[in-house]
Design an enzyme around this catalytic site. Sequence first.
Site, PDB file in Angstrom:
ATOM      1  N   THR A   1      82.722-122.719-100.869  1.00 55.73           N
ATOM      2  CA  THR A   1      82.328-123.143 -99.537  1.00 55.73           C
ATOM      3  C   THR A   1      83.565-123.436 -98.700  1.00 55.73           C
ATOM      4  O   THR A   1      84.694-123.156 -99.110  1.00 55.73           O
ATOM      5  CB  THR A   1      81.287-124.293 -99.609  1.00 55.73           C
ATOM      6  OG1 THR A   1      80.772-124.521 -98.310  1.00 55.73           O
ATOM      7  CG2 THR A   1      81.872-125.584-100.175  1.00 55.73           C
TER       8      THR A   1
ATOM      9  N   LYS B   1      86.173-119.673 -98.033  1.00 54.93           N
ATOM     10  CA  LYS B   1      85.364-118.454 -98.159  1.00 54.93           C
ATOM     11  C   LYS B   1      86.144-117.160 -97.900  1.00 54.93           C
ATOM     12  O   LYS B   1      85.835-116.130 -98.487  1.00 54.93           O
ATOM     13  CB  LYS B   1      84.159-118.521 -97.213  1.00 54.93           C
ATOM     14  CG  LYS B   1      83.092-119.499 -97.696  1.00 54.93           C
ATOM     15  CD  LYS B   1      81.846-119.404 -96.848  1.00 54.93           C
ATOM     16  CE  LYS B   1      80.792-120.356 -97.376  1.00 54.93           C
ATOM     17  NZ  LYS B   1      79.483-120.151 -96.744  1.00 54.93           N
TER      18      LYS B   1
ATOM     19  N   ASP C   1      75.219-115.392 -98.609  1.00 60.37           N
ATOM     20  CA  ASP C   1      74.769-116.162 -97.434  1.00 60.37           C
ATOM     21  C   ASP C   1      73.896-115.309 -96.511  1.00 60.37           C
ATOM     22  O   ASP C   1      72.810-115.721 -96.105  1.00 60.37           O
ATOM     23  CB  ASP C   1      75.970-116.666 -96.621  1.00 60.37           C
ATOM     24  CG  ASP C   1      76.684-117.830 -97.296  1.00 60.37           C
ATOM     25  OD1 ASP C   1      76.019-118.627 -97.973  1.00 60.37           O
ATOM     26  OD2 ASP C   1      77.919-117.934 -97.118  1.00 60.37           O
TER      27      ASP C   1
ATOM     28  N   GLY D   1      81.743-117.345 -88.530  1.00 60.53           N
ATOM     29  CA  GLY D   1      81.635-116.848 -89.903  1.00 60.53           C
ATOM     30  C   GLY D   1      80.196-116.676 -90.361  1.00 60.53           C
ATOM     31  O   GLY D   1      79.840-115.659 -90.986  1.00 60.53           O
TER      32      GLY D   1
ATOM     33  N   ARG E   1      79.440-118.270 -76.691  1.00 62.02           N
ATOM     34  CA  ARG E   1      80.244-118.953 -75.668  1.00 62.02           C
ATOM     35  C   ARG E   1      81.461-118.103 -75.306  1.00 62.02           C
ATOM     36  O   ARG E   1      81.787-117.926 -74.141  1.00 62.02           O
ATOM     37  CB  ARG E   1      80.668-120.329 -76.220  1.00 62.02           C
ATOM     38  CG  ARG E   1      81.464-121.156 -75.277  1.00 62.02           C
ATOM     39  CD  ARG E   1      81.772-122.488 -75.896  1.00 62.02           C
ATOM     40  NE  ARG E   1      82.553-122.365 -77.154  1.00 62.02           N
ATOM     41  CZ  ARG E   1      82.994-123.392 -77.851  1.00 62.02           C
ATOM     42  NH1 ARG E   1      82.711-124.623 -77.469  1.00 62.02           N
ATOM     43  NH2 ARG E   1      83.690-123.203 -78.952  1.00 62.02           N
TER      44      ARG E   1
ATOM     45  N   GLY F   1      67.007-124.189 -91.443  1.00 64.74           N
ATOM     46  CA  GLY F   1      67.990-123.561 -92.320  1.00 64.74           C
ATOM     47  C   GLY F   1      67.756-123.735 -93.807  1.00 64.74           C
ATOM     48  O   GLY F   1      68.535-123.227 -94.623  1.00 64.74           O
TER      49      GLY F   1
HETATM   50  P1  ATR Z   1      81.134-120.891 -88.811  1.00 62.25           P
HETATM   51  O1  ATR Z   1      81.999-120.263 -89.848  1.00 62.25           O
HETATM   52  O2  ATR Z   1      80.446-122.148 -89.264  1.00 62.25           O
HETATM   53  O3  ATR Z   1      80.187-119.935 -88.178  1.00 62.25           O
HETATM   54  P2  ATR Z   1      83.098-120.748 -86.696  1.00 62.25           P
HETATM   55  O4  ATR Z   1      83.606-119.487 -87.264  1.00 62.25           O
HETATM   56  O5  ATR Z   1      84.048-121.767 -86.223  1.00 62.25           O
HETATM   57  O6  ATR Z   1      82.152-121.479 -87.718  1.00 62.25           O
HETATM   58  O7  ATR Z   1      82.074-120.363 -85.511  1.00 62.25           O
HETATM   59  C1  ATR Z   1      81.445-121.321 -84.773  1.00 62.25           C
HETATM   60  C2  ATR Z   1      80.452-120.690 -83.792  1.00 62.25           C
HETATM   61  O8  ATR Z   1      79.869-121.782 -83.070  1.00 62.25           O
HETATM   62  C3  ATR Z   1      81.083-119.794 -82.748  1.00 62.25           C
HETATM   63  O9  ATR Z   1      80.119-118.867 -82.304  1.00 62.25           O
HETATM   64  C4  ATR Z   1      81.408-120.792 -81.647  1.00 62.25           C
HETATM   65  O10 ATR Z   1      81.543-120.246 -80.367  1.00 62.25           O
HETATM   66  P3  ATR Z   1      82.991-119.696 -79.872  1.00 62.25           P
HETATM   67  O11 ATR Z   1      83.172-118.379 -80.555  1.00 62.25           O
HETATM   68  O12 ATR Z   1      82.863-119.586 -78.410  1.00 62.25           O
HETATM   69  O13 ATR Z   1      84.002-120.726 -80.310  1.00 62.25           O
HETATM   70  C5  ATR Z   1      80.174-121.638 -81.688  1.00 62.25           C
HETATM   71  N1  ATR Z   1      80.389-122.968 -81.117  1.00 62.25           N
HETATM   72  C6  ATR Z   1      81.059-123.993 -81.669  1.00 62.25           C
HETATM   73  N2  ATR Z   1      81.031-125.066 -80.864  1.00 62.25           N
HETATM   74  C7  ATR Z   1      80.307-124.706 -79.771  1.00 62.25           C
HETATM   75  C8  ATR Z   1      79.884-125.383 -78.579  1.00 62.25           C
HETATM   76  N3  ATR Z   1      80.208-126.652 -78.365  1.00 62.25           N
HETATM   77  N4  ATR Z   1      79.136-124.689 -77.705  1.00 62.25           N
HETATM   78  C9  ATR Z   1      78.806-123.404 -77.919  1.00 62.25           C
HETATM   79  N5  ATR Z   1      79.161-122.712 -79.033  1.00 62.25           N
HETATM   80  C10 ATR Z   1      79.896-123.356 -79.939  1.00 62.25           C
END
Ligand code: ATR
Length: 278
Positions: free
Chosen positions: A62, A66, A102, A129, A151, A241
């Site tokens: 985890t 990963k 996953d 991810g 975003r 989830g």
């Molecule tokens: P994970 O591996 O858990 O998916 P990550 O790779 O950091 O984590 O991705 C986080 C996702 O959540 C991304 O899509 C991120 O958007 P950005 O690509 O614009 O960063 C999104 N995310 C995280 N915080 C956010 C927020 N406050 N509002 C909107 N999207 C958010």
Amino acid sequence: MSKLFAVIGDPIAHSMSPLMHNDLFSLYEIDARYEKIRVQPDRLKEKIVELKHMGISGFNVTLPHKSTIIPLLDELDPLAEAIGAVNTVVNVNGNFVGYNTDGVGYVRGLQEKVPHLLHKKVLMIGAGGAARAIYFSLAKEGVRKIDIANRTVNRASSLIADCPYSVQSKALTIQEGEDCADQYEIIIQTTSVGMSPHIAISPFSVKKIKEGTVVSDIIYNPLETKLLCEAKQYRANVQNGLPMFVYQGALAFEKWTGVFPDINRMKQIVLTKLTSGS
Ligand code: ATR
């Protein structure tokens, strides 16, 4: 001799995987135990050598390991390679083989609600991810249309460009996704926005969804995110989830033991833990 399994990560204290797998080992009378092992990023390499030396039979991986574990493995499943992340390792005659359960776990959970996915129009929120594992797995399954709202739109475009499986996709802003939400039959929330303790926020407005849209959030703590609560008000068919978490574990268990375990029992074990407040 009793077999050893584990989950490695940092932090790891709150992992529910040991609870789930140890219960299954006793249910199926398999002489094995499953531990959680905290591994800090700078110790990953030596830990992998140590686990191999110990003859560990398999382990889950985890955050934050990963992706960084990949060069330390002996073999990689093609889907895990495409995703660029591994959450399950199997020891095959001393070789560590990496898989990603996953995304497929997510798909199996979604099929509890929507058995026939291929022609459904899907909108995914997020491009990190978790999104990558889910998008690639849906595409591999044959789902034809998956748009991504994120975003940072560029990240959604890159994810789409990286996918080795054929799928029709557009990268959208969150606003664009919200404005055309009525075009989709399935909306999948893959970000960590809304996860405990920040439960009062939602990454996406569901005001425009059609009644009956499947709205699925990969977060299971809380069991009902703000997004799901709002989606219910618009008569969505919601899913949290928990199925993804349980199926990713079930698929790992199957790779290690050859037994596909009792999903409902696993859900119950995790639910009891989540609602006990301990
Ligand atoms: P994970 O591996 O858990 O998916 P990550 O790779 O950091 O984590 O991705 C986080 C996702 O959540 C991304 O899509 C991120 O958007 P950005 O690509 O614009 O960063 C999104 N995310 C995280 N915080 C956010 C927020 N406050 N509002 C909107 N999207 C958010």
